[in-house]
Motif scaffolding. Structure first.
Motif, PDB file in Angstrom:
ATOM      1  N   GLY A   1      -1.663   1.792   7.958  1.00 41.36           N
ATOM      2  CA  GLY A   1      -2.549   1.346   6.888  1.00 41.36           C
ATOM      3  C   GLY A   1      -3.372   2.430   6.249  1.00 41.36           C
ATOM      4  O   GLY A   1      -3.302   3.610   6.574  1.00 41.36           O
TER       5      GLY A   1
ATOM      6  N   ALA B   1       4.489   0.081   6.399  1.00 42.94           N
ATOM      7  CA  ALA B   1       4.059  -0.556   7.638  1.00 42.94           C
ATOM      8  C   ALA B   1       4.522   0.250   8.845  1.00 42.94           C
ATOM      9  O   ALA B   1       5.500   0.993   8.784  1.00 42.94           O
ATOM     10  CB  ALA B   1       4.620  -1.968   7.715  1.00 42.94           C
TER      11      ALA B   1
ATOM     12  N   ASP C   1      -4.096  -1.019  11.395  1.00 45.58           N
ATOM     13  CA  ASP C   1      -3.878  -1.894  10.244  1.00 45.58           C
ATOM     14  C   ASP C   1      -2.452  -1.742   9.740  1.00 45.58           C
ATOM     15  O   ASP C   1      -1.792  -0.727  10.009  1.00 45.58           O
ATOM     16  CB  ASP C   1      -4.869  -1.554   9.123  1.00 45.58           C
ATOM     17  CG  ASP C   1      -5.057  -2.707   8.143  1.00 45.58           C
ATOM     18  OD1 ASP C   1      -4.546  -3.816   8.395  1.00 45.58           O
ATOM     19  OD2 ASP C   1      -5.736  -2.497   7.113  1.00 45.58           O
ATOM     20  N   ASN C   2      -1.988  -2.738   9.006  1.00 43.70           N
ATOM     21  CA  ASN C   2      -0.632  -2.746   8.435  1.00 43.70           C
ATOM     22  C   ASN C   2       0.398  -2.324   9.477  1.00 43.70           C
ATOM     23  O   ASN C   2       1.242  -1.460   9.246  1.00 43.70           O
ATOM     24  CB  ASN C   2      -0.555  -1.832   7.213  1.00 43.70           C
ATOM     25  CG  ASN C   2       0.691  -2.113   6.368  1.00 43.70           C
ATOM     26  OD1 ASN C   2       1.327  -3.158   6.514  1.00 43.70           O
ATOM     27  ND2 ASN C   2       1.046  -1.187   5.495  1.00 43.70           N
TER      28      ASN C   2
ATOM     29  N   GLU D   1      -6.857  -6.596   8.565  1.00 41.60           N
ATOM     30  CA  GLU D   1      -6.268  -7.919   8.326  1.00 41.60           C
ATOM     31  C   GLU D   1      -4.744  -7.892   8.263  1.00 41.60           C
ATOM     32  O   GLU D   1      -4.089  -8.931   8.396  1.00 41.60           O
ATOM     33  CB  GLU D   1      -6.825  -8.510   7.031  1.00 41.60           C
ATOM     34  CG  GLU D   1      -6.544  -7.676   5.798  1.00 41.60           C
ATOM     35  CD  GLU D   1      -7.163  -8.268   4.540  1.00 41.60           C
ATOM     36  OE1 GLU D   1      -6.843  -7.767   3.450  1.00 41.60           O
ATOM     37  OE2 GLU D   1      -7.953  -9.207   4.667  1.00 41.60           O
ATOM     38  N   LEU D   2      -4.136  -6.716   8.095  1.00 46.74           N
ATOM     39  CA  LEU D   2      -2.677  -6.610   8.048  1.00 46.74           C
ATOM     40  C   LEU D   2      -2.060  -6.218   9.386  1.00 46.74           C
ATOM     41  O   LEU D   2      -0.870  -5.952   9.463  1.00 46.74           O
ATOM     42  CB  LEU D   2      -2.253  -5.601   6.975  1.00 46.74           C
ATOM     43  CG  LEU D   2      -2.605  -5.973   5.533  1.00 46.74           C
ATOM     44  CD1 LEU D   2      -2.125  -4.890   4.568  1.00 46.74           C
ATOM     45  CD2 LEU D   2      -2.022  -7.320   5.148  1.00 46.74           C
TER      46      LEU D   2
ATOM     47  N   ARG E   1      -0.781  -7.144  13.135  1.00 46.00           N
ATOM     48  CA  ARG E   1      -0.276  -8.310  13.854  1.00 46.00           C
ATOM     49  C   ARG E   1       0.027  -7.904  15.301  1.00 46.00           C
ATOM     50  O   ARG E   1       0.862  -7.030  15.532  1.00 46.00           O
ATOM     51  CB  ARG E   1       1.002  -8.840  13.200  1.00 46.00           C
ATOM     52  CG  ARG E   1       0.811  -9.301  11.760  1.00 46.00           C
ATOM     53  CD  ARG E   1       0.003 -10.591  11.703  1.00 46.00           C
ATOM     54  NE  ARG E   1      -0.126 -11.076  10.326  1.00 46.00           N
ATOM     55  CZ  ARG E   1      -1.145 -10.763   9.525  1.00 46.00           C
ATOM     56  NH1 ARG E   1      -2.102  -9.958   9.968  1.00 46.00           N
ATOM     57  NH2 ARG E   1      -1.197 -11.253   8.297  1.00 46.00           N
TER      58      ARG E   1
ATOM     59  N   SER F   1     -10.938  -0.143   3.288  1.00 47.46           N
ATOM     60  CA  SER F   1      -9.756   0.640   2.924  1.00 47.46           C
ATOM     61  C   SER F   1     -10.016   1.501   1.704  1.00 47.46           C
ATOM     62  O   SER F   1      -9.659   2.662   1.649  1.00 47.46           O
ATOM     63  CB  SER F   1      -8.568  -0.288   2.656  1.00 47.46           C
ATOM     64  OG  SER F   1      -8.173  -0.928   3.840  1.00 47.46           O
TER      65      SER F   1
END
Length: 317
Positions: free
Chosen positions: A209, A219, A238-239, A259-260, A262, A279
């Motif tokens: 990210g 990603a 992130d990401n 938030e990106l 997982r 960001s």
């Protein structure tokens, strides 16, 4: 072409000269390179003497390659069938070159690999700058600078007590360990299939990210567990997809999870959330990609080495 071959007697072996035994004979055979070498086959060991420069184009070396203290070797389209050793303040620059043995450096100025195929790397001190290369064994770096881009690593990658350890657009098939790096590290648009560990690092860690160290458009993927522990670095995840679990303990400040990100497995420890403006503000404050500095250092040393080798190639040595 100033490549010269010598027969060394037993007395040279006793005095510490670098030689290779020829089997049944009480003698040794080695080749030195000072100047420009072309598309020849060296059937024995090759040595670049201390403080000298050698360039090789299309050369094949069947024995070991040694770059002595303060020396430079710049090779393109070469094949080295055995190990390569780089000495103190020495420099190695390989383009479109294959090294079938291990590459070892000790307090070297640095190593630049571009479109190279190297079995394994064990570097202490100096930089390792690998671009669009294939690294077939473990890559271990300590107390230097590590930057890998566009490359495939078939085994583990370790950055221990470096200034930084950065991985861009690359695949690591083994484990990834970044430990005690004073300027942290980046993992950008890359994949790692073994366990990934970031521990005891300072300054900043950007794991996918947009982050504190620059923009990362693609990603990232962590195929196993990810541990981010005991860092004083400002750390951001992130990401990225973490297929295993995430451990985030002992970090001050705590790991920020964007938030990106997982995480498929369990999360252990303490994490924080990124503010909506994080960001954008981080990107605006980010320094230049560290590749630019390494590329400049590598290009300057390689250029000086080519000039020195060309000069030696014209002499009577």
């Amino acid at each position: 072409m100033k490549i010269r071959t010598f027969i060394a007697t037993a007395s040279l072996v006793a005095s510490g000269s670098l030689v290779a035994f020829t089997g049944s004979a009480q003698a040794a055979l080695y080749t030195t390179c000072v100047g420009d070498g072309g598309a020849v086959t060296v059937t024995n060991d090759l040595v670049v003497p201390a403080g000298k420069s050698c360039t090789l184009t299309g050369t094949k070396v069947k024995g070991t390659v040694t770059i002595e203290a303060g020396a430079d070797l710049v090779a393109a389209g070469a094949t080295f069938n055995s190990t390569v050793t780089v000495g103190e303040n020495a420099y190695l620059d390989l383009t479109n070159t294959t090294v079938k043995g291990a590459l070892t450096t000790a307090s070297a100025f640095g190593t630049h690999l571009e479109n190279a195929n190297v079995k394994a790397v064990d570097a202490t001190g100096g930089f390792v700058y690998a671009v669009d290369s294939t690294l077939g064994g473990n890559v271990s770096t300590k107390a230097g600078e590590l930057y890998v881009s566009g490359s495939t690593l078939s085994a583990a990658l370790t950055g221990d007590q470096n200034q930084y350890s950065d991985v861009y657009d690359s695949t690591v098939k083994g484990a990834l360990t970044v430990k005690g790096n004073t300027l942290g590290g980046v993992f950008c648009a890359s994949e790692v299939y073994g366990a990934a560990t970031y521990t005891a690092n300072s300054d900043a860690l950007q794991l996918g990210g947009e982050g504190l160290l620059g923009s990362c458009a693609g990603a990232s993927y962590f195929g196993g567990d990810l541990a981010v522990t005991d860092n004083t670095a400002t750390a951001v995840l992130d990401n990225a997809i973490v297929r295993g679990g995430l451990t985030a303990t002992g970090n001050d400040p705590v790991l920020v999870v964007g938030e990106l990100a997982r995480v498929r497995g369990a999360v252990t420890g303490e994490t924080g959330s990124a503010a909506p403006s994080f960001s954008r503000s981080a990107k605006e404050a980010a320094p230049e990609d560290r590749a630019a500095s390494l590329a400049e250092k590598a290009a300057a040393r390689a250029s000086a080495a080519r000039a020195d080798a060309h000069e030696a190639g014209k002499s009577s040595l």
